[in-house]
Design a protein around this motif. Structure first.
Motif, PDB file in Angstrom:
ATOM      1  N   GLU A 108       0.694  -1.233   0.022  1.00  0.00           N
ATOM      2  CA  GLU A 108       0.003  -0.045   0.018  1.00  0.00           C
ATOM      3  C   GLU A 108       0.581   1.190   0.045  1.00  0.00           C
ATOM      4  OE1 GLU A 108      -3.486  -0.058   2.626  1.00  0.00           O
ATOM      5  OE2 GLU A 108      -3.126  -2.401   2.928  1.00  0.00           O
ATOM      6  N   LEU A 111       0.309   3.467  -2.948  1.00  0.00           N
ATOM      7  CA  LEU A 111      -0.855   4.352  -3.128  1.00  0.00           C
ATOM      8  C   LEU A 111      -0.988   5.256  -2.108  1.00  0.00           C
ATOM      9  CD1 LEU A 111      -3.656   4.222  -4.132  1.00  0.00           C
ATOM     10  CD2 LEU A 111      -4.048   2.264  -2.631  1.00  0.00           C
ATOM     11  N   LEU A 112      -0.379   5.054  -0.849  1.00  0.00           N
ATOM     12  CA  LEU A 112      -0.534   6.074   0.406  1.00  0.00           C
ATOM     13  C   LEU A 112       0.194   7.423  -0.026  1.00  0.00           C
ATOM     14  CD1 LEU A 112      -1.757   5.763   3.089  1.00  0.00           C
ATOM     15  CD2 LEU A 112       0.264   4.943   3.804  1.00  0.00           C
ATOM     16  N   LEU A 113       1.267   7.368  -0.679  1.00  0.00           N
ATOM     17  CA  LEU A 113       2.071   8.513  -0.841  1.00  0.00           C
ATOM     18  C   LEU A 113       1.659   9.101  -2.249  1.00  0.00           C
ATOM     19  CD1 LEU A 113       5.619   7.307  -0.059  1.00  0.00           C
ATOM     20  CD2 LEU A 113       3.907   8.276   1.596  1.00  0.00           C
ATOM     21  N   ASP A 114       0.814   8.722  -3.052  1.00  0.00           N
ATOM     22  CA  ASP A 114       0.707   9.436  -4.449  1.00  0.00           C
ATOM     23  C   ASP A 114      -0.546  10.504  -4.217  1.00  0.00           C
ATOM     24  OD1 ASP A 114       0.186   9.658  -7.102  1.00  0.00           O
ATOM     25  OD2 ASP A 114      -1.073   8.039  -7.341  1.00  0.00           O
ATOM     26  N   GLN A 115      -0.141  11.578  -3.561  1.00  0.00           N
ATOM     27  CA  GLN A 115      -1.294  12.455  -3.095  1.00  0.00           C
ATOM     28  C   GLN A 115      -0.590  13.931  -2.782  1.00  0.00           C
ATOM     29  OE1 GLN A 115      -1.337  13.624   0.392  1.00  0.00           O
ATOM     30  NE2 GLN A 115       0.569  12.637   0.755  1.00  0.00           N
ATOM     31  N   ASP A 117      -2.267  15.851  -0.563  1.00  0.00           N
ATOM     32  CA  ASP A 117      -3.144  16.501   0.567  1.00  0.00           C
ATOM     33  C   ASP A 117      -2.363  16.471   1.995  1.00  0.00           C
ATOM     34  OD1 ASP A 117      -5.045  16.638  -1.143  1.00  0.00           O
ATOM     35  OD2 ASP A 117      -5.785  14.652  -0.889  1.00  0.00           O
ATOM     36  N   TYR A 119       1.248  16.003   4.618  1.00  0.00           N
ATOM     37  CA  TYR A 119       2.520  16.311   4.661  1.00  0.00           C
ATOM     38  C   TYR A 119       3.152  15.200   5.494  1.00  0.00           C
ATOM     39  CZ  TYR A 119       1.698  20.990   3.237  1.00  0.00           C
ATOM     40  OH  TYR A 119       1.416  21.946   2.285  1.00  0.00           O
TER      41      TYR A 119
ATOM     42  N   PHE B  30     -12.578  20.779   1.989  1.00  0.00           N
ATOM     43  CA  PHE B  30     -11.325  20.911   1.245  1.00  0.00           C
ATOM     44  C   PHE B  30     -11.379  21.463   0.036  1.00  0.00           C
ATOM     45  CE2 PHE B  30      -9.281  18.021   4.358  1.00  0.00           C
ATOM     46  CZ  PHE B  30      -8.191  18.758   4.661  1.00  0.00           C
ATOM     47  N   LYS B  34     -10.303  25.082  -1.649  1.00  0.00           N
ATOM     48  CA  LYS B  34      -9.414  25.089  -2.885  1.00  0.00           C
ATOM     49  C   LYS B  34      -9.979  26.268  -3.898  1.00  0.00           C
ATOM     50  CE  LYS B  34      -7.391  20.480  -2.366  1.00  0.00           C
ATOM     51  NZ  LYS B  34      -7.576  19.189  -2.965  1.00  0.00           N
ATOM     52  N   LEU B  57      -4.927  23.894   5.101  1.00  0.00           N
ATOM     53  CA  LEU B  57      -3.839  23.962   3.917  1.00  0.00           C
ATOM     54  C   LEU B  57      -2.973  25.041   3.821  1.00  0.00           C
ATOM     55  CD1 LEU B  57      -7.173  23.496   1.167  1.00  0.00           C
ATOM     56  CD2 LEU B  57      -5.089  21.956   1.704  1.00  0.00           C
ATOM     57  N   GLN B 256      -8.672   3.973   3.949  1.00  0.00           N
ATOM     58  CA  GLN B 256      -7.884   4.533   3.100  1.00  0.00           C
ATOM     59  C   GLN B 256      -8.154   5.887   2.991  1.00  0.00           C
ATOM     60  OE1 GLN B 256      -5.401   2.984   1.312  1.00  0.00           O
ATOM     61  NE2 GLN B 256      -5.899   1.098   1.888  1.00  0.00           N
ATOM     62  N   PRO B 257      -6.899   6.621   2.667  1.00  0.00           N
ATOM     63  CA  PRO B 257      -7.228   8.258   2.365  1.00  0.00           C
ATOM     64  C   PRO B 257      -8.056   8.340   1.102  1.00  0.00           C
ATOM     65  CG  PRO B 257      -5.044   7.383   1.870  1.00  0.00           C
ATOM     66  CD  PRO B 257      -5.713   6.323   2.532  1.00  0.00           C
ATOM     67  N   HIS B 259      -7.739   9.997  -1.635  1.00  0.00           N
ATOM     68  CA  HIS B 259      -7.042   9.889  -2.857  1.00  0.00           C
ATOM     69  C   HIS B 259      -7.167   8.393  -3.411  1.00  0.00           C
ATOM     70  CE1 HIS B 259      -3.374   9.173  -0.632  1.00  0.00           C
ATOM     71  NE2 HIS B 259      -2.935   8.544  -1.624  1.00  0.00           N
ATOM     72  N   ALA B 260      -6.889   7.494  -2.470  1.00  0.00           N
ATOM     73  CA  ALA B 260      -6.571   6.251  -2.645  1.00  0.00           C
ATOM     74  C   ALA B 260      -7.901   5.369  -3.240  1.00  0.00           C
ATOM     75  CB  ALA B 260      -5.985   5.277  -1.619  1.00  0.00           C
ATOM     76  N   GLU B 263      -8.599   3.828  -6.815  1.00  0.00           N
ATOM     77  CA  GLU B 263      -7.791   2.417  -7.078  1.00  0.00           C
ATOM     78  C   GLU B 263      -8.447   1.332  -6.088  1.00  0.00           C
ATOM     79  OE1 GLU B 263      -5.370   2.043  -8.931  1.00  0.00           O
ATOM     80  OE2 GLU B 263      -4.927  -0.078  -8.242  1.00  0.00           O
TER      81      GLU B 263
END
Lengths: 246, 369
Positions: A108, A111-115, A117, A119, B30, B34, B57, B256-257, B259-260, B263
């Protein structure tokens, strides 16, 4: 349609001292499966720690001339941070020599880092206690109620000052600790309390720090010596359908 | 900068500030932030909390108001604190309709995320006729204050129109969004049928009904997996969910966040949105549609703005039996599953992020410019 993201460079950083007979080999083997480089700062080990690290090709080892961690943990952490930054990471993982992420991270992490949003990423830490299948849950040990920042997106423009504390000074510069992090459900297994023989030695270390800083032994330190409540570890299922090769 | 917009909400984080809420409303927040920044506004958020301040942000702070008093399902003290403290704010957005009671800033908009007074326990929270009348009076004041009310569904507009026809022209229907660009082609997995419950673990979302369906159907169909994907409201609930899932070979629990999720969803076949109340045009539902999942939803809140029963999904009563029947129908009928999924994907295009931003830009320009 969204394009497949470029893999981001993940650099782990780890302070070590006399870890050869403990969990270092297992920790490095696991990290090697999902990070790109492992920067180790050895705090004057006098055992075979350096030899163990030599078996892992992603490891880059640095050594202190004098022991630093016990006398000035923030300085040790900051030095390690700067060494990790030299590897030009996208993300830095701060991990100790007795901590292992559960296997889900392997599939994972990309997938987790592909953002863009968040830090940082916080994870729950489970303190295994006397038994490699059980972790402690009483009082401040309850892993379900707390998360720790383990991973941050490296930003060379952020200030690298460290929180000046005798203990628990954080694993990252203060500027990173204050930012909004994502709370992952992937768990971290901490084996630092697994061996009962370590308990009294660690109790004395934290007791002396407490007395120096606060003038008294804090309840959490006292709890090291009290009978624990524990819970059985249950494996989470891997999301086998995600692509985890790195 | 065109001016500063203050946005008042109840909980972006929990009041202690150590746990962010990852619900649809927060993701809406969010995206709205933006958009406002893109339009040239400065933004500052306010929420109930113990005095902390964070950066939401870059350049966007979230401040806290130390008031927790919930008075007849409204927060007049929070409203008053915001009104008095936000002196450097030019415009206001009341992120939840009842936060606009009793006073609003001169140029303001409020948002209805859907009817929440169909919540199963709501009636008992206002148990007397006097309390219900007073709550309605306050709602009328709250809706009457802002220049515009953005409603994420038609359900709320219909209710308001039938109750207070004078408010009709205040309402602007802007359904929720999905970023369809994020959704790639589906992944074939002929040996498995995956069912996802992509919601937070709360009973009002139909959690217990889905748990029952998962236990029954994974026992009956070895090729079926259930994925519960969402945070619990408490740490303890998350611990229990993980334990429960570990006892069932084909039941998964994780989160999951945001953005995930595209997928994750491309590996799923059937998505469950069996909510029992307090629902708008669910982001989770729209995302499952955009991913081409066959959706089983309930005819509650704004879900019927998204799902036409039998065309782009199924609408079923959120009971264990109805849910099991609906899921079983789709387990056994691949063609129907794929047809509903394909139609859902096409319908989702009407709820694009682009359209959402265009509609919001128009409302903002009418009220703030």
């Amino acid at each position: 349609m969204k394009e497949k993201a470029q893999k981001q460079k993940i650099v782990a950083m780890m302070p070590v001292r006399n870890e050869a007979g403990r969990y270092l080999k297992e920790v490095l083997a696991h990290l090697s499966r999902w990070v790109d480089a492992i920067v180790i700062l050895d705090d004057c080990s006098d055992d075979d720690t350096i030899d163990v690290t030599g078996h892992f090709e992603k490891v880059i080892v640095y050594k202190n001339d004098e022991p630093l961690f016990a006398s000035n943990e923030p300085a040790m952490r900051r030095k390690l941070w700067q060494l990790a930054a030299e590897e030009k990471p996208d993300w830095i993982v701060a991990v100790d020599a007795d901590e292992i992420f559960e296997d889900r991270i392997i599939n994972e992490i990309d997938l987790l880092l592909d953002q863009n949003d968040f830090y940082g990423i916080s994870f729950r830490v489970f303190d295994f206690w006397q038994d490699p299948a059980s972790y402690r849950i009483d009082g401040g040990w309850n892993p379900w109620r707390k998360s720790l920042l383990f991973m941050v997106r490296y930003n060379p423009h952020l200030d690298s000052q460290w929180m000046q504390r005798e203990v628990h000074c954080g694993r990252f510069p203060q500027a990173y600790e204050n930012r909004i992090a994502y709370y992952s459900d992937i768990r971290v297994k901490h084996y630092g309390w697994l061996n009962p023989e370590d308990h009294y030695r660690k109790y004395l270390y934290y007791r002396d720090k407490d007395l120096k800083v606060f003038g008294e032994v804090r309840p959490f330190t006292q709890s090291i010596q009290t009978p624990p409540a524990t819970e059985k570890w249950r494996d989470a299922k891997n999301l086998y359908f995600l692509d985890g090769d790195r | 900068m065109k001016g500063k917009v203050g946005i008042l909400t109840t909980n972006f984080f929990n009041p202690e500030g150590n746990r962010i809420i990852y619900g649809g409303a927060e993701r809406y927040g969010f995206e709205l932030t933006k958009l406002l920044i893109d339009l040239g506004y400065g933004v500052r958020w306010w929420q109930i909390g113990t005095g902390w301040k964070k950066e939401l942000l870059p350049g966007v702070d979230i401040c806290t108001i130390p008031e927790t008093k919930n008075d007849l399902q409204t927060f007049p003290n929070v409203n008053q604190h915001f009104y008095e403290q936000a002196m450097d704010v030019d415009y206001a957005i009341y992120f939840v309709t009842f936060l606009a009671y009793p006073q609003v800033l001169k140029k303001s908009i409020s948002i209805s995320h859907g009817i929440f007074w169909d919540y199963p326990g709501f009636d008992s929270q206002l148990p007397t006729e006097v309390e219900r009348k007073e709550w309605l009076r306050r709602m009328h004041i709250a809706l009457g204050g802002p220049q515009k009310i953005v409603s994420v569904d038609t359900n709320t507009i219909n209710w308001a129109n039938a109750t207070w026809p004078n408010l009709f022209h205040k309402f602007e229907y802007i359904p929720n969004f999905v970023d369809t660009e994020q959704y790639q082609s589906r992944i074939a997995h002929p040996d498995k049928i995956r069912v996802i419950f992509p919601r937070r673990l709360t009973y009002v979302r139909g959690l217990n009904e889905t748990v029952r369906a998962a236990e029954v159907l994974t026992k009956k169909y070895p090729q079926v997996e259930f994925h519960f994907v969402g945070r619990g409201h408490t740490d303890q609930l998350e611990a229990e969910a993980l334990k429960w899932a570990s006892e069932h070979e084909n039941i998964y629990y994780y989160w999951q966040p945001p953005h995930a999720m595209p997928e994750i969803l491309r590996h799923m076949d059937i998505a469950l949105i069996p909510t029992k109340g307090t629902e708008g045009t669910s982001l989770a539902c729209l995302e499952a549609m955009a991913a081409g999942c066959a959706v089983i939803a309930s005819p509650v809140g704004g879900l019927s703005d998204l799902i036409i029963d039998g065309y782009d999904g199924l609408l079923v009563k959120p009971t264990p039996t109805d849910l099991i029947d609906g899921i079983e129908l789709l387990i056994n009928d691949k063609n129907q599953r794929e047809k509903l999924g394909a139609n859902a994907r096409a319908v989702a295009a009407a709820f694009s992020m682009e359209r959402w931003r265009e509609k919001w830009t128009k409302v903002i320009s009418e009220v703030f410019d």
